[in-house]
Design a protein around this motif. Structure first.
Motif, PDB file in Angstrom:
ATOM      1  N   ASP A 466      71.459 -42.137 -41.395  1.00 27.98           N
ATOM      2  CA  ASP A 466      70.544 -43.232 -41.059  1.00 27.98           C
ATOM      3  C   ASP A 466      69.424 -42.755 -40.150  1.00 27.98           C
ATOM      4  OD1 ASP A 466      72.138 -45.457 -42.274  1.00 27.98           O
ATOM      5  OD2 ASP A 466      73.613 -44.728 -40.817  1.00 27.98           O
ATOM      6  N   LEU A 467      69.707 -41.696 -39.385  1.00 26.97           N
ATOM      7  CA  LEU A 467      68.732 -41.127 -38.460  1.00 26.97           C
ATOM      8  C   LEU A 467      68.718 -39.616 -38.597  1.00 26.97           C
ATOM      9  CD1 LEU A 467      69.135 -42.911 -34.972  1.00 26.97           C
ATOM     10  CD2 LEU A 467      67.232 -43.127 -36.581  1.00 26.97           C
ATOM     11  N   LEU A 468      67.546 -39.020 -38.384  1.00 29.91           N
ATOM     12  CA  LEU A 468      67.406 -37.573 -38.344  1.00 29.91           C
ATOM     13  C   LEU A 468      67.068 -37.159 -36.910  1.00 29.91           C
ATOM     14  CD1 LEU A 468      65.224 -37.042 -41.555  1.00 29.91           C
ATOM     15  CD2 LEU A 468      67.728 -37.054 -41.356  1.00 29.91           C
ATOM     16  N   ASP A 469      67.397 -35.940 -36.583  1.00 25.57           N
ATOM     17  CA  ASP A 469      67.145 -35.404 -35.238  1.00 25.57           C
ATOM     18  C   ASP A 469      66.290 -34.144 -35.370  1.00 25.57           C
ATOM     19  OD1 ASP A 469      67.308 -35.039 -32.491  1.00 25.57           O
ATOM     20  OD2 ASP A 469      69.280 -34.054 -32.577  1.00 25.57           O
ATOM     21  N   PRO A 470      65.041 -34.293 -35.820  1.00 26.47           N
ATOM     22  CA  PRO A 470      64.236 -33.112 -36.172  1.00 26.47           C
ATOM     23  C   PRO A 470      63.947 -32.175 -35.002  1.00 26.47           C
ATOM     24  CG  PRO A 470      62.876 -35.090 -36.131  1.00 26.47           C
ATOM     25  CD  PRO A 470      64.293 -35.544 -36.030  1.00 26.47           C
ATOM     26  N   ASP A 471      63.865 -32.712 -33.799  1.00 25.79           N
ATOM     27  CA  ASP A 471      63.525 -31.878 -32.647  1.00 25.79           C
ATOM     28  C   ASP A 471      64.717 -31.608 -31.728  1.00 25.79           C
ATOM     29  OD1 ASP A 471      60.738 -31.716 -33.336  1.00 25.79           O
ATOM     30  OD2 ASP A 471      60.548 -33.805 -32.658  1.00 25.79           O
ATOM     31  N   GLY A 472      65.899 -32.032 -32.127  1.00 23.41           N
ATOM     32  CA  GLY A 472      67.098 -31.744 -31.364  1.00 23.41           C
ATOM     33  C   GLY A 472      67.285 -32.566 -30.104  1.00 23.41           C
ATOM     34  N   HIS A 473      66.498 -33.651 -29.927  1.00 23.20           N
ATOM     35  CA  HIS A 473      66.619 -34.447 -28.712  1.00 23.20           C
ATOM     36  C   HIS A 473      67.944 -35.212 -28.664  1.00 23.20           C
ATOM     37  CE1 HIS A 473      62.632 -33.458 -27.442  1.00 23.20           C
ATOM     38  NE2 HIS A 473      62.052 -34.015 -28.491  1.00 23.20           N
ATOM     39  N   LEU A 474      68.406 -35.695 -29.804  1.00 26.21           N
ATOM     40  CA  LEU A 474      69.657 -36.437 -29.839  1.00 26.21           C
ATOM     41  C   LEU A 474      70.828 -35.519 -29.488  1.00 26.21           C
ATOM     42  CD1 LEU A 474      70.630 -39.335 -30.514  1.00 26.21           C
ATOM     43  CD2 LEU A 474      71.093 -38.519 -32.828  1.00 26.21           C
ATOM     44  N   ALA A 475      70.820 -34.300 -30.046  1.00 25.97           N
ATOM     45  CA  ALA A 475      71.877 -33.340 -29.749  1.00 25.97           C
ATOM     46  C   ALA A 475      71.852 -32.934 -28.290  1.00 25.97           C
ATOM     47  CB  ALA A 475      71.742 -32.112 -30.648  1.00 25.97           C
ATOM     48  N   ALA A 476      70.656 -32.808 -27.716  1.00 26.28           N
ATOM     49  CA  ALA A 476      70.555 -32.442 -26.303  1.00 26.28           C
ATOM     50  C   ALA A 476      71.096 -33.548 -25.410  1.00 26.28           C
ATOM     51  CB  ALA A 476      69.088 -32.143 -25.958  1.00 26.28           C
ATOM     52  N   ALA A 477      70.881 -34.800 -25.793  1.00 25.57           N
ATOM     53  CA  ALA A 477      71.301 -35.926 -24.964  1.00 25.57           C
ATOM     54  C   ALA A 477      72.786 -36.212 -25.088  1.00 25.57           C
ATOM     55  CB  ALA A 477      70.496 -37.175 -25.335  1.00 25.57           C
ATOM     56  N   TYR A 478      73.346 -36.070 -26.310  1.00 24.75           N
ATOM     57  CA  TYR A 478      74.724 -36.487 -26.560  1.00 24.75           C
ATOM     58  C   TYR A 478      75.671 -35.327 -26.869  1.00 24.75           C
ATOM     59  CZ  TYR A 478      73.157 -41.331 -26.715  1.00 24.75           C
ATOM     60  OH  TYR A 478      72.648 -42.561 -26.388  1.00 24.75           O
ATOM     61  N   GLY A 479      75.124 -34.162 -27.084  1.00 20.97           N
ATOM     62  CA  GLY A 479      75.940 -33.052 -27.531  1.00 20.97           C
ATOM     63  C   GLY A 479      75.771 -32.851 -29.029  1.00 20.97           C
ATOM     64  N   PRO A 480      76.096 -31.665 -29.519  1.00 15.99           N
ATOM     65  CA  PRO A 480      75.822 -31.357 -30.926  1.00 15.99           C
ATOM     66  C   PRO A 480      76.740 -32.059 -31.912  1.00 15.99           C
ATOM     67  CG  PRO A 480      76.998 -29.545 -29.869  1.00 15.99           C
ATOM     68  CD  PRO A 480      76.686 -30.535 -28.795  1.00 15.99           C
ATOM     69  N   GLY A 481      77.862 -32.599 -31.464  1.00 12.11           N
ATOM     70  CA  GLY A 481      78.794 -33.220 -32.382  1.00 12.11           C
ATOM     71  C   GLY A 481      79.661 -32.152 -33.056  1.00 12.11           C
ATOM     72  N   PRO A 482      80.564 -32.547 -33.942  1.00 15.49           N
ATOM     73  CA  PRO A 482      80.758 -33.939 -34.360  1.00 15.49           C
ATOM     74  C   PRO A 482      81.380 -34.782 -33.252  1.00 15.49           C
ATOM     75  CG  PRO A 482      82.443 -32.541 -35.318  1.00 15.49           C
ATOM     76  CD  PRO A 482      81.485 -31.621 -34.624  1.00 15.49           C
ATOM     77  N   ALA A 483      80.927 -35.993 -33.142  1.00 20.13           N
ATOM     78  CA  ALA A 483      81.435 -36.933 -32.150  1.00 20.13           C
ATOM     79  C   ALA A 483      81.006 -38.332 -32.543  1.00 20.13           C
ATOM     80  CB  ALA A 483      80.928 -36.593 -30.761  1.00 20.13           C
ATOM     81  N   THR A 484      81.718 -39.309 -32.011  1.00 17.75           N
ATOM     82  CA  THR A 484      81.395 -40.709 -32.262  1.00 17.75           C
ATOM     83  C   THR A 484      81.368 -41.453 -30.937  1.00 17.75           C
ATOM     84  OG1 THR A 484      82.470 -40.644 -34.428  1.00 17.75           O
ATOM     85  CG2 THR A 484      82.066 -42.810 -33.478  1.00 17.75           C
ATOM     86  N   PHE A 485      80.337 -42.273 -30.748  1.00 18.92           N
ATOM     87  CA  PHE A 485      80.167 -43.045 -29.522  1.00 18.92           C
ATOM     88  C   PHE A 485      80.051 -44.523 -29.868  1.00 18.92           C
ATOM     89  CE2 PHE A 485      78.404 -38.869 -28.800  1.00 18.92           C
ATOM     90  CZ  PHE A 485      78.838 -38.518 -27.523  1.00 18.92           C
ATOM     91  N   LEU A 486      80.825 -45.362 -29.199  1.00 15.24           N
ATOM     92  CA  LEU A 486      80.652 -46.809 -29.311  1.00 15.24           C
ATOM     93  C   LEU A 486      79.814 -47.254 -28.117  1.00 15.24           C
ATOM     94  CD1 LEU A 486      81.311 -49.468 -30.783  1.00 15.24           C
ATOM     95  CD2 LEU A 486      83.303 -49.683 -29.280  1.00 15.24           C
ATOM     96  N   ILE A 487      78.638 -47.779 -28.398  1.00 15.15           N
ATOM     97  CA  ILE A 487      77.691 -48.162 -27.348  1.00 15.15           C
ATOM     98  C   ILE A 487      77.668 -49.678 -27.224  1.00 15.15           C
ATOM     99  CG2 ILE A 487      75.289 -48.030 -26.585  1.00 15.15           C
ATOM    100  CD1 ILE A 487      75.047 -45.447 -28.242  1.00 15.15           C
ATOM    101  N   ARG A 488      77.910 -50.149 -26.020  1.00 18.31           N
ATOM    102  CA  ARG A 488      77.960 -51.580 -25.739  1.00 18.31           C
ATOM    103  C   ARG A 488      76.573 -52.207 -25.885  1.00 18.31           C
ATOM    104  NH1 ARG A 488      81.143 -51.505 -19.969  1.00 18.31           N
ATOM    105  NH2 ARG A 488      79.201 -52.529 -19.374  1.00 18.31           N
TER     106      ARG A 488
END
Length: 506
Positions: A466-488
């Protein structure tokens, strides 16, 4: 209690007493969730003064989610540097606020100045857009609660009386809270400064509006004139050296005070008030079906700009929980987490405000600086009852932490921020890498959160992301994965799990 000329109104889900920043924030959040709420306010209108004027980055994120960010940005502005004065002689510029660089994980990186009267105007307008309103000139005079709800007794400005029935009641009625006193909840704290402070909103023609002007050693006490962004006014903050002094808040006296301490002339005094700085916190934030938010729960020195912001965070924390219980059938035990999460936060923030105030009073230039600790981005609920982390390594973000932002892209390449995806009253299941979406127990939180009723799943890996991380900002913020986060819905991670340990969906 015997009441005459009683007006009865249909029951609602939540009765909010007080239309300040906390009460209005809660009303907006409930309105967008379809929760029936009624807001009553003792005053005849919205609060008219500046008082709290700094919106911290975390509060700006909340306002973004609630749909008022554009109006807030347009109406306010950044804090200016400070200019010290000795009588009529300028001494030089200095910075009281530590400037932070923007980052991909935080769209708002600096304190935004907006006088409180304008903040509540914007929030009130948003509430009206959502079909809500405020009953002004309506004071709570008593309350009683039972196993099914709360009955509040109200007095109206026209002399009539009425009752209100609600499943829950929220006290947003300020530091002198009638509701807190009626419930017998104590307020524990201390006087931060024995001498009073006068604040006022004034017009001073010809004074440079690009700086915050300060006469720290003026005769009788220090005084500051801060240009209020988006207005033609300055906020006056005048301290008194004499403990027990009784400031005169009349327009004539305020003009004379400014002339005596700064040699400037105020042409108009729009509003004025006085207070003795205190730090105090309610012994508990809940009594049965009644909750305390904002100044009813904690009273701050204005130093550090934490009071209004902590009040907004209270409401934002409580709003989604009331919504889950009232609208989605979540276990009412979820509401216990409000006090468990917010009371420790309020205690910590009170300490920051008190320390900064005392440093300012003593002339400690370094101690009074507003560093990024006041931004409230680092506040966490890691030790709270809604933080479940199944991973051996928490990584950069763990359960209980604020969910950071990240510039991303849609599959077609359209730029989008993660906050754009999170915005709204729903939970978000963020699936990173090739993690398999989990079963619906969410680390055992499902019965409490009832998340399946309003859950959006967002995948950033696999064959159909559903989302792409072309510049790696998501991986930098949350870690490279694999992982799952439930956000309130309030933007905090409540469950995190390593992709390798997730049970496959059947």
């Amino acid at each position: 209690m015997q009441l005459n000329n009683v007006k009865d109104v249909s029951p609602v889900d939540v009765l909010i007493v007080g239309a300040g920043p906390a009460g209005l924030t809660l009303a907006i959040d409930l309105a967008r969730r379809g929760v029936r709420a009624r807001v009553v306010e003792r005053g005849e209108g919205l609060f008219p003064g500046s008082r709290g004027k700094g919106l911290q980055p975390r509060t700006q994120e909340v306002f973004d989610d609630l749909g008022v960010s554009g109006a807030v940005r347009e109406a306010g502005g950044p804090y200016p540097p400070m200019l010290g004065w000795q009588d009529e002689r300028p001494l030089g510029e200095f910075q009281m606020i530590e400037r932070a660089d923007p980052g991909p994980d935080r769209p708002y990186h600096e304190i935004w100045m907006l006088p409180q009267w304008r903040t509540v105007e914007i929030l009130y307008a948003r509430l009206e857009e959502l079909g809500g309103g405020v009953e002004f000139g309506t004071a709570l005079t008593g309350l009683a609660q039972d196993a099914h709800g709360v009955t509040a007794h109200l007095a109206h400005a026209d002399g009539s009386a009425g009752t209100a029935r609600a499943a829950y009641l929220v006290a947003a009625d300020g530091g002198r809270s009638t509701i807190r006193k009626a419930l017998g909840i104590g307020m524990t704290g201390e006087t931060v400064d024995p001498a009073p402070t006068l604040i006022a909103d004034v017009v001073i023609a010809g004074l440079d509006r690009d700086r915050w002007h300060v006469w720290q050693h003026a005769k009788g006490g220090g005084i500051g004139l801060c240009p209020l962004a988006g207005t033609d006014q300055f906020q006056v903050a005048a301290q008194y050296d004499e403990p027990g002094a009784v400031p005169d808040t009349s327009p004539e006296a305020v003009r004379q005070l400014i002339a005596d301490r700064t040699h400037l002339t105020a042409t108009d005094v729009r509003w004025s008030s006085t207070f003795t700085p205190r730090a105090a916190m309610a012994d508990r934030f809940r009594e049965g079906r009644v909750f305390l938010v904002g100044d009813a729960a904690h009273i701050h020195s204005p130093a550090g700009g934490q009071g209004l912001n902590t009040s907004v965070q209270d409401a934002y924390n409580l709003g989604w929980k009331l919504g889950q219980v009232v609208r989605h059938g979540a276990d009412p035990e979820l509401l216990d987490s409000y006090e468990a999460e917010r009371l420790p936060v309020a205690a910590g923030v009170l300490g920051i405000s008190t320390r900064i105030h005392r440093a300012h009073r003593s002339g400690d230039a370094e101690g009074r600086r507003r560093t990024t600790e006041v931004h409230q981005l680092g506040l966490t609920y890691q030790d709270g009852p809604l933080a479940m982390d199944d991973r051996e390594d928490r990584g950069p973000v763990g359960a209980g932490d604020r969910a950071p932002d990240a510039p991303c892209a849609l599959p077609d390449g359209t730029p989008v921020r993660l906050f754009d995806v999170l915005r709204g009253p729903h939970f978000t299941l963020l699936v990173l890498g090739d993690a398999t979406p989990p079963a619906t127990d969410f680390g055992g939180l499902a019965p409490t959160l009832a998340a399946a009723e309003c859950l959006h799943t967002i995948r950033t890996g696999g064959p159909n992301p559903d989302l792409l991380d072309p510049d790696g900002h998501l991986a930098a913020a949350y870690g490279p994965g694999p992982a799952t986060f439930l956000i309130r819905p309030d933007g905090y991670v409540c469950w995190a799990t390593d992709g390798a340990r997730v049970r496959p969906t059947r």
